[in-house]
Design a protein around this motif. Structure first.
Motif, PDB file in Angstrom:
ATOM      1  N   GLY A  27      37.978  28.187  48.305  1.00 16.59           N
ATOM      2  CA  GLY A  27      37.382  27.952  46.997  1.00 16.59           C
ATOM      3  C   GLY A  27      37.459  29.142  46.055  1.00 16.59           C
ATOM      4  O   GLY A  27      36.856  29.120  44.980  1.00 16.59           O
ATOM      5  N   LEU A  28      38.214  30.183  46.436  1.00 15.84           N
ATOM      6  CA  LEU A  28      38.336  31.358  45.569  1.00 15.84           C
ATOM      7  C   LEU A  28      39.537  31.202  44.639  1.00 15.84           C
ATOM      8  O   LEU A  28      40.593  30.710  45.039  1.00 15.84           O
ATOM      9  CB  LEU A  28      38.498  32.622  46.412  1.00 15.84           C
ATOM     10  N   ILE A  29      39.352  31.645  43.409  1.00 16.23           N
ATOM     11  CA  ILE A  29      40.420  31.556  42.415  1.00 16.23           C
ATOM     12  C   ILE A  29      41.449  32.646  42.722  1.00 16.23           C
ATOM     13  O   ILE A  29      41.109  33.824  42.813  1.00 16.23           O
ATOM     14  CB  ILE A  29      39.865  31.723  40.991  1.00 16.23           C
ATOM     15  N   ARG A  30      42.721  32.233  42.884  1.00 17.70           N
ATOM     16  CA  ARG A  30      43.788  33.174  43.235  1.00 17.70           C
ATOM     17  C   ARG A  30      44.732  33.456  42.074  1.00 17.70           C
ATOM     18  O   ARG A  30      45.224  34.555  41.948  1.00 17.70           O
ATOM     19  CB  ARG A  30      44.583  32.663  44.436  1.00 17.70           C
ATOM     20  N   LEU A  31      45.006  32.462  41.234  1.00 18.27           N
ATOM     21  CA  LEU A  31      45.907  32.638  40.098  1.00 18.27           C
ATOM     22  C   LEU A  31      45.380  31.854  38.901  1.00 18.27           C
ATOM     23  O   LEU A  31      44.804  30.778  39.071  1.00 18.27           O
ATOM     24  CB  LEU A  31      47.319  32.128  40.428  1.00 18.27           C
ATOM     25  N   VAL A  32      45.597  32.390  37.707  1.00 20.60           N
ATOM     26  CA  VAL A  32      45.289  31.690  36.469  1.00 20.60           C
ATOM     27  C   VAL A  32      46.376  32.042  35.462  1.00 20.60           C
ATOM     28  O   VAL A  32      47.073  33.041  35.618  1.00 20.60           O
ATOM     29  CB  VAL A  32      43.906  32.079  35.891  1.00 20.60           C
ATOM     30  N   ASN A  33      46.512  31.211  34.439  1.00 26.66           N
ATOM     31  CA  ASN A  33      47.440  31.553  33.367  1.00 26.66           C
ATOM     32  C   ASN A  33      46.663  31.922  32.101  1.00 26.66           C
ATOM     33  O   ASN A  33      45.425  31.861  32.069  1.00 26.66           O
ATOM     34  CB  ASN A  33      48.447  30.424  33.126  1.00 26.66           C
ATOM     35  N   ALA A  34      47.408  32.287  31.062  1.00 25.25           N
ATOM     36  CA  ALA A  34      46.781  32.707  29.806  1.00 25.25           C
ATOM     37  C   ALA A  34      45.948  31.587  29.186  1.00 25.25           C
ATOM     38  O   ALA A  34      44.893  31.842  28.594  1.00 25.25           O
ATOM     39  CB  ALA A  34      47.855  33.181  28.826  1.00 25.25           C
ATOM     40  N   GLN A  35      46.399  30.340  29.329  1.00 26.83           N
ATOM     41  CA  GLN A  35      45.648  29.216  28.770  1.00 26.83           C
ATOM     42  C   GLN A  35      44.285  29.073  29.459  1.00 26.83           C
ATOM     43  O   GLN A  35      43.307  28.677  28.831  1.00 26.83           O
ATOM     44  CB  GLN A  35      46.452  27.913  28.881  1.00 26.83           C
ATOM     45  N   ALA A  36      44.200  29.391  30.744  1.00 26.44           N
ATOM     46  CA  ALA A  36      42.912  29.343  31.453  1.00 26.44           C
ATOM     47  C   ALA A  36      41.974  30.420  30.917  1.00 26.44           C
ATOM     48  O   ALA A  36      40.774  30.178  30.749  1.00 26.44           O
ATOM     49  CB  ALA A  36      43.114  29.513  32.954  1.00 26.44           C
ATOM     50  N   GLU A  37      42.516  31.593  30.651  1.00 27.87           N
ATOM     51  CA  GLU A  37      41.695  32.664  30.072  1.00 27.87           C
ATOM     52  C   GLU A  37      41.105  32.210  28.741  1.00 27.87           C
ATOM     53  O   GLU A  37      39.903  32.372  28.496  1.00 27.87           O
ATOM     54  CB  GLU A  37      42.539  33.920  29.826  1.00 27.87           C
ATOM     55  N   THR A  38      41.959  31.642  27.898  1.00 30.10           N
ATOM     56  CA  THR A  38      41.522  31.190  26.574  1.00 30.10           C
ATOM     57  C   THR A  38      40.524  30.046  26.679  1.00 30.10           C
ATOM     58  O   THR A  38      39.479  30.055  26.031  1.00 30.10           O
ATOM     59  CB  THR A  38      42.740  30.740  25.735  1.00 30.10           C
ATOM     60  N   LEU A  39      40.830  29.061  27.512  1.00 24.60           N
ATOM     61  CA  LEU A  39      39.974  27.884  27.630  1.00 24.60           C
ATOM     62  C   LEU A  39      38.580  28.227  28.127  1.00 24.60           C
ATOM     63  O   LEU A  39      37.582  27.768  27.576  1.00 24.60           O
ATOM     64  CB  LEU A  39      40.618  26.847  28.555  1.00 24.60           C
ATOM     65  N   PHE A  40      38.504  29.045  29.168  1.00 23.78           N
ATOM     66  CA  PHE A  40      37.208  29.338  29.787  1.00 23.78           C
ATOM     67  C   PHE A  40      36.525  30.581  29.220  1.00 23.78           C
ATOM     68  O   PHE A  40      35.419  30.914  29.620  1.00 23.78           O
ATOM     69  CB  PHE A  40      37.368  29.451  31.305  1.00 23.78           C
ATOM     70  N   GLU A  41      37.196  31.280  28.307  1.00 27.70           N
ATOM     71  CA  GLU A  41      36.637  32.449  27.620  1.00 27.70           C
ATOM     72  C   GLU A  41      36.400  33.637  28.560  1.00 27.70           C
ATOM     73  O   GLU A  41      35.425  34.362  28.430  1.00 27.70           O
ATOM     74  CB  GLU A  41      35.361  32.081  26.867  1.00 27.70           C
ATOM     75  N   TYR A  42      37.303  33.835  29.505  1.00 28.95           N
ATOM     76  CA  TYR A  42      37.271  34.978  30.416  1.00 28.95           C
ATOM     77  C   TYR A  42      38.579  35.751  30.264  1.00 28.95           C
ATOM     78  O   TYR A  42      39.581  35.193  29.825  1.00 28.95           O
ATOM     79  CB  TYR A  42      37.189  34.519  31.881  1.00 28.95           C
ATOM     80  N   VAL A  43      38.570  37.018  30.690  1.00 28.75           N
ATOM     81  CA  VAL A  43      39.835  37.737  30.837  1.00 28.75           C
ATOM     82  C   VAL A  43      40.296  37.526  32.278  1.00 28.75           C
ATOM     83  O   VAL A  43      39.495  37.252  33.174  1.00 28.75           O
ATOM     84  CB  VAL A  43      39.702  39.241  30.501  1.00 28.75           C
ATOM     85  N   ARG A  44      41.577  37.627  32.489  1.00 30.64           N
ATOM     86  CA  ARG A  44      42.195  37.313  33.775  1.00 30.64           C
ATOM     87  C   ARG A  44      41.526  38.042  34.937  1.00 30.64           C
ATOM     88  O   ARG A  44      41.259  37.455  35.984  1.00 30.64           O
ATOM     89  CB  ARG A  44      43.685  37.644  33.726  1.00 30.64           C
ATOM     90  N   GLU A  45      41.246  39.317  34.780  1.00 31.89           N
ATOM     91  CA  GLU A  45      40.652  40.097  35.877  1.00 31.89           C
ATOM     92  C   GLU A  45      39.304  39.545  36.309  1.00 31.89           C
ATOM     93  O   GLU A  45      38.919  39.645  37.470  1.00 31.89           O
ATOM     94  CB  GLU A  45      40.504  41.578  35.469  1.00 31.89           C
ATOM     95  N   GLU A  46      38.557  38.942  35.378  1.00 27.61           N
ATOM     96  CA  GLU A  46      37.262  38.345  35.715  1.00 27.61           C
ATOM     97  C   GLU A  46      37.425  37.031  36.464  1.00 27.61           C
ATOM     98  O   GLU A  46      36.540  36.633  37.218  1.00 27.61           O
ATOM     99  CB  GLU A  46      36.443  38.094  34.449  1.00 27.61           C
ATOM    100  N   LEU A  47      38.549  36.346  36.257  1.00 26.52           N
ATOM    101  CA  LEU A  47      38.772  35.050  36.895  1.00 26.52           C
ATOM    102  C   LEU A  47      39.372  35.163  38.289  1.00 26.52           C
ATOM    103  O   LEU A  47      39.193  34.261  39.110  1.00 26.52           O
ATOM    104  CB  LEU A  47      39.688  34.184  36.030  1.00 26.52           C
ATOM    105  N   LEU A  48      40.089  36.211  38.570  1.00 29.01           N
ATOM    106  CA  LEU A  48      40.752  36.342  39.870  1.00 29.01           C
ATOM    107  C   LEU A  48      39.772  36.841  40.924  1.00 29.01           C
ATOM    108  O   LEU A  48      39.188  37.910  40.780  1.00 29.01           O
ATOM    109  CB  LEU A  48      41.954  37.284  39.767  1.00 29.01           C
ATOM    110  N   GLY A  49      39.568  36.031  41.968  1.00 31.11           N
ATOM    111  CA  GLY A  49      38.693  36.442  43.067  1.00 31.11           C
ATOM    112  C   GLY A  49      37.385  35.698  43.194  1.00 31.11           C
ATOM    113  O   GLY A  49      36.980  35.384  44.305  1.00 31.11           O
ATOM    114  N   PRO A  50      36.681  35.389  42.090  1.00 34.65           N
ATOM    115  CA  PRO A  50      35.400  34.696  42.265  1.00 34.65           C
ATOM    116  C   PRO A  50      35.611  33.239  42.674  1.00 34.65           C
ATOM    117  O   PRO A  50      36.703  32.701  42.555  1.00 34.65           O
ATOM    118  CB  PRO A  50      34.735  34.790  40.897  1.00 34.65           C
ATOM    119  N   PRO A  51      34.553  32.606  43.159  1.00 31.33           N
ATOM    120  CA  PRO A  51      34.676  31.187  43.530  1.00 31.33           C
ATOM    121  C   PRO A  51      34.859  30.302  42.294  1.00 31.33           C
ATOM    122  O   PRO A  51      34.476  30.660  41.184  1.00 31.33           O
ATOM    123  CB  PRO A  51      33.348  30.886  44.230  1.00 31.33           C
ATOM    124  N   LEU A  52      35.429  29.159  42.521  1.00 25.19           N
ATOM    125  CA  LEU A  52      35.676  28.182  41.464  1.00 25.19           C
ATOM    126  C   LEU A  52      34.396  27.809  40.720  1.00 25.19           C
ATOM    127  O   LEU A  52      34.443  27.426  39.556  1.00 25.19           O
ATOM    128  CB  LEU A  52      36.312  26.933  42.080  1.00 25.19           C
TER     129      LEU A  52
END
Length: 186
Positions: A27-52
């Motif tokens: 359930g851990l986030i391993r990869l995201v793209n730029a559209q995910a950063e924009t959609l969820f209002e996070y920067v990539r480093e904040e999205l990589l690693g935490p649970p979904l």
């Protein structure tokens, strides 16, 4: 060749039209793209690693990745994502599992659908209004229908045969000639 394939993979991930989030079997986030950063209002480093769970409202968490099967975007489920500040927004999600030698990854293509749902709602309201608009137009062009006992409106309309303007003039029932229909020409 591995470098070319890897570069192609990253280019495809980054240029995907939807937000892409890839989660491992824990359930851990391993990869995201730029559209995910924009959609969820996070920067990539904040999205990589935490649970979904950081992207999913609590009430929807068991509906997202429960069975690990492919689910198309149009699955008919009412799903929501969660922005950084905790506000929810409607999404469509297409899930696809990928078995690797190390673990199972689940790729999620996520689309924000607030604008589309608003447009669909407007279209539905306009469709519901269509019979009323048609009746209004018909009445304005042909005059009011005659009264039919037991019916709120008549099923057939008689075009006005005299008078100026759209739909002619309504005859005065007091001036009606005996034996003639009130809507016939006087």
């Amino acid at each position: 060749m591995a470098t070319t394939a890897e570069a192609l993979f990253w280019a495809l991930l980054e240029t995907a039209p939807d937000a892409m989030v890839i989660v491992d079997d824990t359930g851990l986030i391993r990869l995201v793209n730029a559209q995910a950063e924009t959609l969820f209002e996070y920067v990539r480093e904040e999205l990589l690693g935490p649970p979904l769970e950081v992207l999913v409202p609590e009430r929807f968490r068991d509906r997202y990745f429960g069975n690990g099967r492919v689910r198309p975007v149009e699955a008919g489920l009412d799903l929501h994502g969660m922005w950084r500040g905790g506000r929810e927004f409607p999404v469509e999600i297409s899930l696809s599992p990928l078995q690797t030698p190390d673990c199972t990854l689940v790729s999620a293509a996520i689309r924000h659908v607030t604008e589309r749902r608003a447009a669909e709602g407007m279209l539905a309201r306009l469709y519901e209004q269509q019979p009323h608009v048609a009746l209004t137009l018909q009445r304005s062009l042909m005059g009011l229908p005659p009264d039919v006992p037991g019916m709120a409106t008549a099923s057939s309309y008689f075009p006005a045969r005299q008078g100026a303007g759209v739909g002619g003039i309504r005859p005065d029932p007091a001036r009606r000639r005996p034996g003639r229909h009130p809507w016939s020409a006087m």
